[in-house]
Design a protein around this motif. Structure first.
Motif: not given
Length: 90
Positions: A8-16
């Motif tokens: 989820i942390k990685c996806y949040d970074s990618s979404i940003r």
């Protein structure tokens, strides 16, 4: 569980970096779903669908989330959408 949280942390970074990446929203939704965080998962899956409305996979996950929440009428609507996108998918 820790792998999902890290994902989820990685996806949040990618979404940003790219908030219009439907696959990141979808993948984050899957991770949240697997953690039992259905409301948050549904938000992500709906964003994925908004960005890529013909994704049968996203519509299927939406139906799964709604089933887990005992929202059977809405779940049925998701299955109807899957059928509308691809009648051979049933």
């Amino acid at each position: 569980m820790e792998n999902y949280l890290e994902s989820i942390k990685c996806y949040d970074s990618s979404i940003r970096m790219d908030p219009n990446d439907a696959m990141c929203w979808y993948s984050k939704g899957i991770s949240l779903f697997n953690l039992g965080r259905y409301d948050s998962a549904l938000v992500c899956i709906e964003k994925s669908i908004q960005l890529f409305p013909s994704s049968l996979y996203a519509w299927q996950v939406k139906a799964d989330i709604l089933e887990a929440q005992n929202k059977f009428g809405q779940e049925l609507a998701s299955y109807r959408e899957i059928y509308n996108i691809n009648p051979q998918s049933t």
